[in-house]
Write a protein that holds these residues in place. Structure first.
Motif, PDB file in Angstrom:
ATOM      1  N   UNK A  57       4.711   2.312  -5.708  1.00 51.53           N
ATOM      2  CA  UNK A  57       4.943   2.285  -4.312  1.00 51.53           C
ATOM      3  C   UNK A  57       6.081   1.321  -3.686  1.00 51.53           C
ATOM      4  N   UNK A  58       6.276   0.453  -4.540  1.00 50.70           N
ATOM      5  CA  UNK A  58       7.479  -0.795  -4.330  1.00 50.70           C
ATOM      6  C   UNK A  58       8.880  -0.162  -4.904  1.00 50.70           C
ATOM      7  N   UNK A  66       3.411   8.667  -3.971  1.00 46.93           N
ATOM      8  CA  UNK A  66       4.002   7.305  -3.944  1.00 46.93           C
ATOM      9  C   UNK A  66       4.106   6.393  -4.845  1.00 46.93           C
ATOM     10  N   UNK A  67       2.612   6.629  -5.563  1.00 46.25           N
ATOM     11  CA  UNK A  67       2.400   5.698  -6.867  1.00 46.25           C
ATOM     12  C   UNK A  67       2.546   6.544  -8.074  1.00 46.25           C
ATOM     13  N   UNK A  78       7.662   2.610   5.021  1.00 47.87           N
ATOM     14  CA  UNK A  78       8.811   2.016   4.541  1.00 47.87           C
ATOM     15  C   UNK A  78       8.874   2.318   2.981  1.00 47.87           C
ATOM     16  N   UNK A  79       7.747   2.852   2.508  1.00 50.98           N
ATOM     17  CA  UNK A  79       7.643   2.977   1.154  1.00 50.98           C
ATOM     18  C   UNK A  79       7.874   4.809   1.008  1.00 50.98           C
ATOM     19  N   UNK A  80       9.203   5.019   0.861  1.00 49.51           N
ATOM     20  CA  UNK A  80       9.474   6.215   0.760  1.00 49.51           C
ATOM     21  C   UNK A  80       9.867   6.946  -0.469  1.00 49.51           C
ATOM     22  N   UNK A 129       1.048  -1.230  -0.040  1.00 54.54           N
ATOM     23  CA  UNK A 129       0.050  -0.083  -0.224  1.00 54.54           C
ATOM     24  C   UNK A 129       0.945   1.153  -0.083  1.00 54.54           C
ATOM     25  N   UNK A 130       0.349   2.373  -0.632  1.00 55.36           N
ATOM     26  CA  UNK A 130       1.241   3.581  -0.722  1.00 55.36           C
ATOM     27  C   UNK A 130       1.330   4.258   0.815  1.00 55.36           C
TER      28      UNK A 130
END
Length: 306
Positions: free
Chosen positions: A270-271, A193-194, A176-178, A171-172
């Motif tokens: 977001x990955x 983030x996406x 930790x998805x920065x 998920x965005x």
């Protein structure tokens, strides 16, 4: 004395004095000119130096796309094909068996060529077609911490490995998805983030900041992250007391429009994540930290004021 002779004798006596005065005046004028010129040169040099210095703690490396492989020498060392597809920058030989020694003995496509490091990210696809960034810049920054901490920033240790972002984010909202996505020359499009929808004529870009606080001991860790940390309240936490330059990865892709068909080899936008294997020669890294980061001077790829 005959009145007619007095002026002649006086003129005769005055000639040596006039000559001396003229010489003194000439020397004085020359001295003034030299002093003025020296002062002007000094001011011009000082002014030129001052004008050339931009007060941003930064040096950089421009490292274009080199090759693609389903390898990851940090996460899956010695295991060819074990990873999702990655796009590699910098060292032109990076693969699953890459080590510090192999990087030090391999060519680099970076500017400067002295940067022998390897950088890699999950490959971006438009449908099933891989898309590689046409502009790739890796900034080394002194920011995000107090000025006194910037002033004691240490060089990134040789052989340091860092992974930033989260390849497994679902998920965005994952903290930790920065990484963030935006549009080059389209600041009105909010970053996300996406993937974002970029106007025609622009490029989609990805920004990712790596952690800049090191534990001072380990060049890697079991999860490839625990030996590094992000600042807290503009300071490095006690567990990671050594400030090092912040690596910022900036990639610009030649795509725009509806992002429905965009995907990363790791999944949604977001990955996005980045891997860094430091192989800068020690002296070159230390020089740039000394001359660019600590004194807060913007330097170019050659490590001098830009």
């Amino acid at each position: 004395m005959h009145p007619a002779l007095a002026p002649a004798r006086l003129r005769s006596r005055l000639r040596p004095l006039t000559l001396v005065a003229a010489i003194v005046a000439l020397l004085g004028t020359s001295l003034v000119i030299q002093t003025t010129q020296a002062s002007a040169t000094s001011k011009a040099q000082a002014g030129g130096s001052s004008a050339a210095v931009v007060r941003v703690a930064e040096f950089l490396a421009d490292c274009p796309f080199s090759h693609r492989l389903p390898d990851d020498p940090i996460i899956f060392p010695g295991m060819p094909g074990a990873s999702h597809m990655h796009s590699f920058f910098g060292s032109t030989t990076t693969n699953a068996n890459t080590t510090l020694a192999s990087l030090q003995n391999s060519p680099s496509n970076c500017n400067p060529r002295t940067d022998l490091s390897s950088y890699w990210v999950p490959t971006l696809y438009n449908g099933n077609t891989p898309v590689e960034p046409t502009i790739t810049t890796f900034y080394y920054l002194g920011e995000g911490v107090r000025s006194d901490i910037v002033a004691r920033t240490q060089a990134l240790p040789l052989g340091l490995r860092i992974v930033a972002g989260n390849a497994k984010a679902t998920t965005p909202n994952d903290p930790t998805s920065n990484a963030r996505w935006s549009c080059l020359h389209a600041g009105h499009v909010p970053p996300s983030k996406d993937f974002v929808t970029c106007p025609a004529g622009t490029m989609m870009e990805s920004y990712l900041d790596f952690p800049q606080c090191w534990d001072g001991r380990n060049l890697d860790s079991a999860d490839h992250k625990s030996h590094m940390a992000y600042p807290v309240n503009q300071a490095c936490p006690a567990s990671h007391p050594v400030p090092v330059p912040k690596l910022r990865q900036v990639l610009r892709y030649p795509v725009n429009g509806n992002p429905a068909n965009f995907r990363l080899a790791s999944g949604r936008g977001y990955t996005m994540h980045g891997d860094f294997f430091n192989a800068w020669p020690v002296a070159e890294m230390e020089r740039r930290v000394r001359d660019c980061i600590r004194p807060v001077i913007k330097c170019g790829a050659d490590g001098t004021p830009s």
